[in-house]
Design a protein around this motif. Structure first.
Motif, short mmCIF file in Angstrom:
data_model
loop_
_atom_site.label_atom_id
_atom_site.label_comp_id
_atom_site.label_asym_id
_atom_site.label_seq_id
_atom_site.Cartn_x
_atom_site.Cartn_y
_atom_site.Cartn_z
N SER A 17 0.82 -1.20 0.00
CA SER A 17 0.00 0.00 0.00
C SER A 17 0.86 1.26 0.00
CB SER A 17 -0.91 0.02 1.22
OG SER A 17 -1.77 -1.09 1.20
N LEU A 18 1.98 1.20 0.66
CA LEU A 18 2.87 2.35 0.70
C LEU A 18 3.68 2.51 -0.58
CD1 LEU A 18 4.27 1.96 4.32
CD2 LEU A 18 2.64 3.66 3.51
N LEU A 19 3.98 1.41 -1.24
CA LEU A 19 4.86 1.46 -2.39
C LEU A 19 4.19 1.86 -3.69
CD1 LEU A 19 6.97 -1.76 -1.80
CD2 LEU A 19 7.67 0.60 -1.47
N THR A 20 2.89 1.65 -3.80
CA THR A 20 2.25 1.85 -5.08
C THR A 20 0.86 2.42 -4.94
OG1 THR A 20 1.65 0.81 -7.15
CG2 THR A 20 1.37 -0.53 -5.19
N ALA A 21 0.49 3.24 -5.90
CA ALA A 21 -0.81 3.89 -5.87
C ALA A 21 -1.85 3.09 -6.64
CB ALA A 21 -0.70 5.30 -6.44
N GLY A 22 -1.49 2.38 -7.67
CA GLY A 22 -2.42 1.54 -8.40
C GLY A 22 -3.41 2.30 -9.26
N CYS A 23 -2.94 3.16 -10.14
CA CYS A 23 -3.81 3.90 -11.07
C CYS A 23 -4.90 4.66 -10.33
CB CYS A 23 -4.41 2.97 -12.11
SG CYS A 23 -3.20 2.38 -13.29
N ILE A 24 -4.49 5.56 -9.47
CA ILE A 24 -5.44 6.33 -8.67
C ILE A 24 -5.09 7.80 -8.74
CG2 ILE A 24 -5.87 4.43 -7.07
CD1 ILE A 24 -4.02 5.93 -5.07
N GLY A 25 -6.00 8.61 -8.24
CA GLY A 25 -5.77 10.04 -8.15
C GLY A 25 -5.44 10.45 -6.73
N GLU A 26 -5.18 11.74 -6.53
CA GLU A 26 -4.78 12.24 -5.22
C GLU A 26 -5.84 12.03 -4.14
OE1 GLU A 26 -3.47 16.28 -5.21
OE2 GLU A 26 -2.05 15.94 -6.83
N ASP A 27 -7.11 12.15 -4.50
CA ASP A 27 -8.19 12.09 -3.51
C ASP A 27 -8.74 10.69 -3.30
OD1 ASP A 27 -7.95 14.84 -3.23
OD2 ASP A 27 -9.44 15.24 -4.80
N THR A 28 -8.12 9.70 -3.90
CA THR A 28 -8.59 8.33 -3.78
C THR A 28 -8.19 7.76 -2.43
OG1 THR A 28 -8.32 8.08 -6.16
CG2 THR A 28 -8.51 6.07 -4.88
N PRO A 29 -9.09 6.97 -1.81
CA PRO A 29 -8.73 6.34 -0.53
C PRO A 29 -7.48 5.46 -0.69
CG PRO A 29 -11.05 5.99 -1.06
CD PRO A 29 -10.41 6.61 -2.26
N SER A 30 -6.79 5.24 0.42
CA SER A 30 -5.60 4.39 0.38
C SER A 30 -5.99 2.97 0.01
CB SER A 30 -4.92 4.39 1.75
OG SER A 30 -5.70 3.64 2.67
N ALA A 31 -4.99 2.18 -0.36
CA ALA A 31 -5.23 0.77 -0.70
C ALA A 31 -5.89 0.04 0.46
CB ALA A 31 -3.91 0.11 -1.10
N ALA A 32 -5.41 0.27 1.66
CA ALA A 32 -5.98 -0.40 2.83
C ALA A 32 -7.44 0.01 3.04
CB ALA A 32 -5.16 -0.11 4.07
N GLU A 33 -7.74 1.29 2.88
CA GLU A 33 -9.11 1.78 3.07
C GLU A 33 -10.07 1.27 2.00
OE1 GLU A 33 -8.25 6.17 5.04
OE2 GLU A 33 -8.16 5.94 2.86
N SER A 34 -9.56 1.03 0.80
CA SER A 34 -10.44 0.63 -0.30
C SER A 34 -10.51 -0.88 -0.50
CB SER A 34 -9.99 1.31 -1.60
OG SER A 34 -8.70 0.89 -1.96
N THR A 35 -9.80 -1.64 0.33
CA THR A 35 -9.83 -3.10 0.25
C THR A 35 -10.92 -3.63 1.17
OG1 THR A 35 -7.45 -3.13 -0.20
CG2 THR A 35 -8.45 -5.20 0.53
N LEU A 36 -11.85 -4.39 0.61
CA LEU A 36 -13.01 -4.86 1.36
C LEU A 36 -12.82 -6.25 1.98
CD1 LEU A 36 -15.80 -3.64 -1.07
CD2 LEU A 36 -14.90 -2.50 0.99
N VAL A 37 -11.86 -7.02 1.49
CA VAL A 37 -11.57 -8.35 2.04
C VAL A 37 -10.08 -8.42 2.35
CG1 VAL A 37 -13.50 -9.55 0.96
CG2 VAL A 37 -11.37 -9.31 -0.28
N GLN A 38 -9.75 -9.18 3.35
CA GLN A 38 -8.37 -9.21 3.83
C GLN A 38 -7.79 -10.62 3.80
OE1 GLN A 38 -6.85 -6.33 4.54
NE2 GLN A 38 -8.75 -5.23 4.12
N VAL A 39 -6.48 -10.68 3.96
CA VAL A 39 -5.78 -11.96 4.07
C VAL A 39 -6.39 -12.74 5.23
CG1 VAL A 39 -3.57 -13.01 4.68
CG2 VAL A 39 -3.64 -11.12 3.04
N GLY A 40 -6.65 -14.02 5.00
CA GLY A 40 -7.25 -14.90 6.00
C GLY A 40 -8.74 -15.07 5.84
#
Length: 179
Positions: A17-40
């Motif tokens: 999440s810190l290393l890459t933005a993933g085709c997003i803009g400045e106002d886009t939520p972080s990767a962690a905030e926009s991920t709905l399912v997690q490891v496990g």
């Protein structure tokens, strides 16, 4: 082994999440905030229409390892990642107990047809024109990869594309297939 993979996945998500933005803009939520399912967690089930007209239900792939990849044709990072999937994933890991399931996010069949032709992509792709499948997993940012173990649990995930983090994902994939 499972504990090592699970812990590696938990460590890698914040790093990714810190290393890459993933085709997003400045106002886009972080990767962690926009991920709905997690490891496990168990991967949400869905049925996707494939580019060739067939359908795949994710739960039908249980018993095999699955790399679920969401992309958009307009995204430069997605294009880069999709360009290496044949050689780095399918040619290396393809077999009876592994499935690569690439799904376009929010684009028509016609758009994906043109994209496949332009980039010479021949491996199977799923279509999610309404982004409803994507919406089970995340709210923003592509490319996204969810690596599922044989029971359908998420063992690793990435957001964006960077070679070193993709290499780490492929190592977890290799470990899953060796079990």
């Amino acid at each position: 082994m499972q504990k090592i993979i699970r812990n590696l996945g938990r460590f890698l998500l914040p790093v990714f999440s810190l290393l890459t933005a993933g085709c997003i803009g400045e106002d886009t939520p972080s990767a962690a905030e926009s991920t709905l399912v997690q490891v496990g967690e168990s991967a949400p089930d869905f049925t996707v229409q494939m580019f060739d007209g067939s359908e795949i239900r994710l739960s039908d792939l249980r018993g095999d390892v699955v790399l679920l990849t969401f992309f958009s044709s307009w995204c430069p990072e997605c294009r880069e990642e999709l360009g290496v999937l044949q050689e780095r994933v399918l040619d290396r890991f393809g077999g009876d107990d592994f499935h690569l399931l690439c799904i376009s996010r929010g684009e028509s069949r016609e758009t994906i047809a043109a994209f496949r032709a332009e980039y010479g992509l021949t491996y199977p792709m799923g279509l999610d024109p309404s982004a409803s499948i994507y919406g089970l997993y995340a709210t923003e940012q592509v490319p996204r990869n969810f690596l599922l173990d044989r029971s359908g649990r998420i063992v690793a995930l990435t957001v964006g594309y960077e070679v070193s983090e993709f290499d780490a994902l492929l190592e977890i994939l290799r470990l899953q297939l060796d079990q």
